[in-house]
Structures are given as C-alpha cells and as structure tokens.
Design a protein around this motif. Sequence first.
Motif, PDB file in Angstrom:
ATOM      1  N   SER A   1       0.839  -1.201   0.000  1.00 22.48           N
ATOM      2  CA  SER A   1       0.000   0.000   0.000  1.00 22.48           C
ATOM      3  C   SER A   1       0.870   1.245   0.000  1.00 22.48           C
ATOM      4  CB  SER A   1      -0.914  -0.010   1.230  1.00 22.48           C
ATOM      5  OG  SER A   1      -0.137  -0.085   2.421  1.00 22.48           O
ATOM      6  N   ILE A   2       0.319   2.313  -0.584  1.00 25.84           N
ATOM      7  CA  ILE A   2       1.044   3.571  -0.678  1.00 25.84           C
ATOM      8  C   ILE A   2       0.077   4.740  -0.536  1.00 25.84           C
ATOM      9  CG2 ILE A   2       0.906   3.568  -3.207  1.00 25.84           C
ATOM     10  CD1 ILE A   2       3.651   4.981  -3.231  1.00 25.84           C
ATOM     11  N   ALA A   3       0.536   5.787   0.122  1.00 25.87           N
ATOM     12  CA  ALA A   3      -0.184   7.054   0.184  1.00 25.87           C
ATOM     13  C   ALA A   3       0.686   8.086  -0.517  1.00 25.87           C
ATOM     14  CB  ALA A   3      -0.441   7.473   1.626  1.00 25.87           C
ATOM     15  N   VAL A   4       0.093   8.821  -1.444  1.00 21.63           N
ATOM     16  CA  VAL A   4       0.821   9.842  -2.191  1.00 21.63           C
ATOM     17  C   VAL A   4       0.213  11.194  -1.847  1.00 21.63           C
ATOM     18  CG1 VAL A   4       1.503  10.685  -4.464  1.00 21.63           C
ATOM     19  CG2 VAL A   4       1.335   8.212  -4.044  1.00 21.63           C
ATOM     20  N   PHE A   5       0.995  12.019  -1.201  1.00 22.51           N
ATOM     21  CA  PHE A   5       0.565  13.350  -0.794  1.00 22.51           C
ATOM     22  C   PHE A   5       0.939  14.335  -1.900  1.00 22.51           C
ATOM     23  CE2 PHE A   5       0.684  10.943   3.008  1.00 22.51           C
ATOM     24  CZ  PHE A   5      -0.246  11.507   3.867  1.00 22.51           C
ATOM     25  N   GLY A   6      -0.062  14.847  -2.583  1.00 15.55           N
ATOM     26  CA  GLY A   6       0.145  15.773  -3.690  1.00 15.55           C
ATOM     27  C   GLY A   6      -0.105  15.087  -5.008  1.00 15.55           C
ATOM     28  N   ALA A   7      -1.022  15.643  -5.800  1.00 15.90           N
ATOM     29  CA  ALA A   7      -1.377  15.033  -7.084  1.00 15.90           C
ATOM     30  C   ALA A   7      -0.997  15.937  -8.246  1.00 15.90           C
ATOM     31  CB  ALA A   7      -2.868  14.697  -7.113  1.00 15.90           C
ATOM     32  N   GLY A   8       0.171  16.567  -8.134  1.00 19.41           N
ATOM     33  CA  GLY A   8       0.734  17.308  -9.259  1.00 19.41           C
ATOM     34  C   GLY A   8       1.551  16.359 -10.111  1.00 19.41           C
ATOM     35  N   GLY A   9       2.477  16.885 -10.869  1.00 18.62           N
ATOM     36  CA  GLY A   9       3.270  16.061 -11.771  1.00 18.62           C
ATOM     37  C   GLY A   9       4.048  14.965 -11.075  1.00 18.62           C
TER      38      GLY A   9
ATOM     39  N   LEU B   1       1.438  12.418  -9.416  1.00 22.31           N
ATOM     40  CA  LEU B   1       0.786  11.593 -10.433  1.00 22.31           C
ATOM     41  C   LEU B   1       1.750  10.564 -11.006  1.00 22.31           C
ATOM     42  CD1 LEU B   1      -1.362  14.262 -12.303  1.00 22.31           C
ATOM     43  CD2 LEU B   1      -2.179  12.484 -10.734  1.00 22.31           C
ATOM     44  N   SER B   2       3.018  10.937 -11.153  1.00 23.69           N
ATOM     45  CA  SER B   2       4.018   9.976 -11.633  1.00 23.69           C
ATOM     46  C   SER B   2       4.230   8.869 -10.614  1.00 23.69           C
ATOM     47  CB  SER B   2       5.332  10.694 -11.933  1.00 23.69           C
ATOM     48  OG  SER B   2       5.155  11.621 -12.989  1.00 23.69           O
ATOM     49  N   ALA B   3       4.204   9.220  -9.330  1.00 25.55           N
ATOM     50  CA  ALA B   3       4.322   8.205  -8.275  1.00 25.55           C
ATOM     51  C   ALA B   3       3.120   7.274  -8.296  1.00 25.55           C
ATOM     52  CB  ALA B   3       4.463   8.880  -6.907  1.00 25.55           C
ATOM     53  N   ILE B   4       1.937   7.832  -8.509  1.00 23.56           N
ATOM     54  CA  ILE B   4       0.719   7.023  -8.574  1.00 23.56           C
ATOM     55  C   ILE B   4       0.784   6.054  -9.751  1.00 23.56           C
ATOM     56  CG2 ILE B   4      -1.766   7.146  -9.063  1.00 23.56           C
ATOM     57  CD1 ILE B   4      -1.697   9.808  -7.355  1.00 23.56           C
TER      58      ILE B   4
ATOM     59  N   ALA C   1       0.416  -2.167  -6.763  1.00 23.63           N
ATOM     60  CA  ALA C   1       0.048  -1.820  -5.383  1.00 23.63           C
ATOM     61  C   ALA C   1      -1.428  -2.138  -5.140  1.00 23.63           C
ATOM     62  CB  ALA C   1       0.328  -0.351  -5.107  1.00 23.63           C
ATOM     63  N   ALA C   2      -1.721  -2.661  -3.962  1.00 21.77           N
ATOM     64  CA  ALA C   2      -3.100  -3.011  -3.613  1.00 21.77           C
ATOM     65  C   ALA C   2      -3.916  -1.779  -3.266  1.00 21.77           C
ATOM     66  CB  ALA C   2      -3.108  -3.987  -2.440  1.00 21.77           C
ATOM     67  N   LEU C   3      -3.304  -0.828  -2.575  1.00 17.90           N
ATOM     68  CA  LEU C   3      -3.960   0.417  -2.193  1.00 17.90           C
ATOM     69  C   LEU C   3      -3.068   1.560  -2.632  1.00 17.90           C
ATOM     70  CD1 LEU C   3      -6.026   2.220  -0.632  1.00 17.90           C
ATOM     71  CD2 LEU C   3      -4.571   1.887   1.384  1.00 17.90           C
ATOM     72  N   ILE C   4      -3.634   2.470  -3.399  1.00 23.07           N
ATOM     73  CA  ILE C   4      -2.942   3.685  -3.810  1.00 23.07           C
ATOM     74  C   ILE C   4      -3.838   4.846  -3.410  1.00 23.07           C
ATOM     75  CG2 ILE C   4      -1.924   5.006  -5.704  1.00 23.07           C
ATOM     76  CD1 ILE C   4      -1.858   2.305  -7.291  1.00 23.07           C
ATOM     77  N   ALA C   5      -3.525   5.480  -2.286  1.00 19.11           N
ATOM     78  CA  ALA C   5      -4.321   6.592  -1.773  1.00 19.11           C
ATOM     79  C   ALA C   5      -3.679   7.904  -2.183  1.00 19.11           C
ATOM     80  CB  ALA C   5      -4.432   6.509  -0.255  1.00 19.11           C
ATOM     81  N   ALA C   6      -4.432   8.735  -2.880  1.00 13.79           N
ATOM     82  CA  ALA C   6      -3.963  10.057  -3.291  1.00 13.79           C
ATOM     83  C   ALA C   6      -4.574  11.097  -2.367  1.00 13.79           C
ATOM     84  CB  ALA C   6      -4.356  10.335  -4.732  1.00 13.79           C
ATOM     85  N   ILE C   7      -3.730  11.978  -1.842  1.00  8.30           N
ATOM     86  CA  ILE C   7      -4.175  13.019  -0.925  1.00  8.30           C
ATOM     87  C   ILE C   7      -3.812  14.362  -1.530  1.00  8.30           C
ATOM     88  CG2 ILE C   7      -3.966  13.980   1.401  1.00  8.30           C
ATOM     89  CD1 ILE C   7      -2.728  10.492   0.859  1.00  8.30           C
ATOM     90  N   ASP C   8      -4.786  15.270  -1.613  1.00  8.06           N
ATOM     91  CA  ASP C   8      -4.510  16.599  -2.150  1.00  8.06           C
ATOM     92  C   ASP C   8      -5.526  17.585  -1.582  1.00  8.06           C
ATOM     93  OD1 ASP C   8      -2.731  17.373  -4.958  1.00  8.06           O
ATOM     94  OD2 ASP C   8      -4.068  18.888  -4.118  1.00  8.06           O
TER      95      ASP C   8
END
Length: 122
Positions: free
Chosen positions: A34-42, A45-48, A56-63
């Motif tokens: 699982s991963i949490a990505v803080f920030g959905a800019g360039g 989004l590349s990390a996502i 990844a089973a869980l991909i949580a985007a936080i913005d």
Amino acid sequence: PKALPLREAALLGCAVQTGAGMVRNTANLQAGQSIAVFGAGGIGLSAIMAAASAGAALIAAIDVRRKLSRARDAGATATIDARTQDPLAAIHALTGGKGVDVAVEATGSPTAMETAHRAVRE
C-alpha cells in the motif's frame, strides 16, 4: 528538442523521474503493498502511475486542490480531499488502522511531510 513545449519537457525531465523513481527505486514498492501519495501534481501523479504499474493493492492520493480526479485516472484506488478529511484518519480507515507500507510526499508542505511520516505502518 526545441519543439517540445516547456510544460511537457518539465514533466518528462523532472516529475516522471522523481515521482516514479521514489516508488520504484527508493521505496522499492512491491505488488500487493500500500502507498499514500501526498500531492497530485506532476510528481505525485508519476508516483501514482508507478505504484499502479507495480501492482500496489492500495494507492491513496491526498490533495487539497481539485486534482483528485486526475489521480484516479492515473491509478489511485482511493482519494482523500485534505480540505474536508483528516488524511491520517482516512488512511487508517483504509488500512484497518495499520497505516501504509510507503508514503510519498510531493507537496513540500511541512504538515504533509509530518502526516506522510505518521501514515507509514510501524
């Protein structure tokens, strides 16, 4: 090349390598994690996208801005609007209180950095 618009050049020359590199090379995210990505800019989004390609089973985007629909399009399985939700509480709800295996902070915000650190399981 000179014909490549600067906006696209910046994404290809920085954001993709940074975001995907954090996920693939630094964190070594594995399928099922699982991963949490803080920030959905360039960078975020590349990390996502890298997390999705890694399985990844869980991909949580936080913005805090209106970029969460783009995060879903890039492969996020969950989105958290930090304007209306407590990101840490939302991540714990998604993970049964355990936290995520990996957190990527791509905002530069000290608050986001601290929350990302606290979001990772111990």
